[in-house]
Design an enzyme around this catalytic site. Structure first.
Site, PDB file in Angstrom:
ATOM      1  N   ARG A   1       3.534   2.700  -7.572  1.00  0.00           N
ATOM      2  CA  ARG A   1       4.892   3.112  -6.839  1.00  0.00           C
ATOM      3  C   ARG A   1       5.915   2.219  -7.511  1.00  0.00           C
ATOM      4  O   ARG A   1       6.768   2.660  -7.602  1.00  0.00           O
ATOM      5  CB  ARG A   1       4.779   3.114  -5.361  1.00  0.00           C
ATOM      6  CG  ARG A   1       3.957   4.123  -4.787  1.00  0.00           C
ATOM      7  CD  ARG A   1       3.604   3.960  -3.293  1.00  0.00           C
ATOM      8  NE  ARG A   1       4.824   3.865  -2.409  1.00  0.00           N
ATOM      9  CZ  ARG A   1       4.858   4.421  -1.207  1.00  0.00           C
ATOM     10  NH1 ARG A   1       3.928   4.998  -0.781  1.00  0.00           N
ATOM     11  NH2 ARG A   1       6.101   4.106  -0.547  1.00  0.00           N
TER      12      ARG A   1
ATOM     13  N   PHE B   1       4.868   6.457  -9.205  1.00  0.00           N
ATOM     14  CA  PHE B   1       3.840   7.396  -8.986  1.00  0.00           C
ATOM     15  C   PHE B   1       3.891   7.736  -7.335  1.00  0.00           C
ATOM     16  O   PHE B   1       3.938   6.711  -6.601  1.00  0.00           O
ATOM     17  CB  PHE B   1       2.359   6.927  -8.999  1.00  0.00           C
ATOM     18  CG  PHE B   1       2.013   6.714 -10.525  1.00  0.00           C
ATOM     19  CD1 PHE B   1       1.664   8.309 -11.098  1.00  0.00           C
ATOM     20  CD2 PHE B   1       2.050   5.837 -11.398  1.00  0.00           C
ATOM     21  CE1 PHE B   1       1.024   8.187 -12.755  1.00  0.00           C
ATOM     22  CE2 PHE B   1       1.738   6.094 -12.848  1.00  0.00           C
ATOM     23  CZ  PHE B   1       1.198   7.050 -13.321  1.00  0.00           C
ATOM     24  N   PRO B   2       3.883   9.002  -6.895  1.00  0.00           N
ATOM     25  CA  PRO B   2       3.966   9.290  -5.569  1.00  0.00           C
ATOM     26  C   PRO B   2       2.796   9.164  -4.754  1.00  0.00           C
ATOM     27  O   PRO B   2       2.356   9.897  -4.358  1.00  0.00           O
ATOM     28  CB  PRO B   2       4.427  10.754  -5.677  1.00  0.00           C
ATOM     29  CG  PRO B   2       3.746  11.283  -6.757  1.00  0.00           C
ATOM     30  CD  PRO B   2       3.837  10.177  -7.917  1.00  0.00           C
ATOM     31  N   LYS B   3       2.286   7.867  -4.620  1.00  0.00           N
ATOM     32  CA  LYS B   3       0.898   7.516  -4.022  1.00  0.00           C
ATOM     33  C   LYS B   3       1.113   7.213  -2.618  1.00  0.00           C
ATOM     34  O   LYS B   3       1.851   6.646  -2.078  1.00  0.00           O
ATOM     35  CB  LYS B   3       0.450   6.430  -4.688  1.00  0.00           C
ATOM     36  CG  LYS B   3       0.153   6.611  -6.283  1.00  0.00           C
ATOM     37  CD  LYS B   3      -0.655   5.375  -6.944  1.00  0.00           C
ATOM     38  CE  LYS B   3      -0.926   5.602  -8.301  1.00  0.00           C
ATOM     39  NZ  LYS B   3      -1.886   4.669  -8.889  1.00  0.00           N
ATOM     40  N   LYS B   4      -0.010   7.612  -1.860  1.00  0.00           N
ATOM     41  CA  LYS B   4      -0.287   7.453  -0.462  1.00  0.00           C
ATOM     42  C   LYS B   4      -1.695   7.115  -0.362  1.00  0.00           C
ATOM     43  O   LYS B   4      -2.340   7.702  -1.096  1.00  0.00           O
ATOM     44  CB  LYS B   4       0.216   8.914   0.307  1.00  0.00           C
ATOM     45  CG  LYS B   4       1.774   9.320   0.189  1.00  0.00           C
ATOM     46  CD  LYS B   4       2.195  10.353   1.118  1.00  0.00           C
ATOM     47  CE  LYS B   4       2.101   9.820   2.707  1.00  0.00           C
ATOM     48  NZ  LYS B   4       2.744  10.734   3.366  1.00  0.00           N
TER      49      LYS B   4
END
Length: 264
Positions: free
Chosen positions: A110, A115-118
């Site tokens: 992120r 990066f759209p990380k969860k």
């Protein structure tokens, strides 16, 4: 800490012991399970950021297993990637969603690239004797299940290497200011380097997505699965570059000329 030492040594949070080392990062035996499916065109157009344009109505749903990654160790991720065209006409990939199970690559992905990380619980394994199985749980809820016949049909290794190595990858990076407004809002481009593909296969596949308020993978619904790939590769995740700065180009973007500025 004095001012000079802060300027010299500051890299990431926490400043005295960052959550991840400096890039680039090398991945060994990285395992991809990618299911390509048709979805709603309007839904795609609503999420792909200008100046990129959706190439078609396909989404590539990925389960990726990282057994050996420098600095990050072992982890798994899952998410959605969309084929796009950039203003120069190049075919690229836009990463729309990513869910993974390791704090280090969440923070690094992120903060460095956007990066759209969860945080979630993806898995990739062989189920029984003959099925490649990918799953994604968010909390206690199963939101994605993908299956594929295990190594049914070998496919062109060099073609898969070129896809990984030659395709520009795009991310929408946002970092907030202390007042909650956006301090960074950029379209980031990166490439994978030093790619070698160890094996690649296709086979019959299926994908099931379930609605979830905080993990909305089903907002890009599955209309029809068109193909699947299972790829094992060694590669390096290279540093990124800013392809477009939305905050610096607000006025131009509003006039509809944003495409002319990318890459300047």
């Amino acid at each position: 800490m004095n001012l000079d030492s802060i300027r010299k040594n500051a890299f990431a949070m926490p400043v005295h012991n960052p959550a991840y080392p400096r890039p680039p990062y090398r991945f060994i035996n990285r395992e991809y399970f990618i299911i390509s499916y048709e979805t709603d065109c309007d839904a795609l157009r609503a999420i792909v950021p200008e100046p990129l344009l959706p190439e078609n109505n396909l989404v590539h749903y990925e389960f990726i297993r990282m057994p050996d990654s420098s600095g990050f160790g072992e982890y798994t991720e899952s998410g959605q990637v969309i084929a796009v065209r950039d203003p120069q006409g190049r075919l690229g990939s836009y990463t729309h969603s990513m869910y993974l199970d390791d704090e280090g690559p969440i923070a690094g992905g992120r903060e460095l690239w956007g990066f759209p990380k969860k945080l979630a619980r993806p898995t990739l394994s062989v189920d029984g004797n003959d099925t490649l199985l990918g799953t994604l749980d968010y909390g206690t809820q199963r939101i994605a299940t993908g299956t594929m016949g295990f190594k049914h049909v070998p496919i062109d290794i060099e073609a898969e290497r070129k896809k990984l190595a030659d395709t520009p990858n795009y991310l929408l990076k946002v970092i907030p200011h202390v007042d909650g407004s956006a301090r960074v809002c950029e379209l980031v481009r990166f490439y994978l380097r030093d790619v070698s593909v160890l094996g690649a296969w296709s086979g019959p596949a299926a994908l099931e997505l379930h609605p979830h308020a905080l993990a909305p993978v089903a907002d890009l619904p599955v209309k029809r699965v068109v193909g699947a790939r299972h790829v094992i590769a060694n590669l390096t995740l290279d540093i990124g570059e800013v392809a477009f700065d939305y905050l610096a180009s607000t006025e131009v973007a509003a006039t509809g000329n944003a495409r002319s500025l990318i890459n300047r």
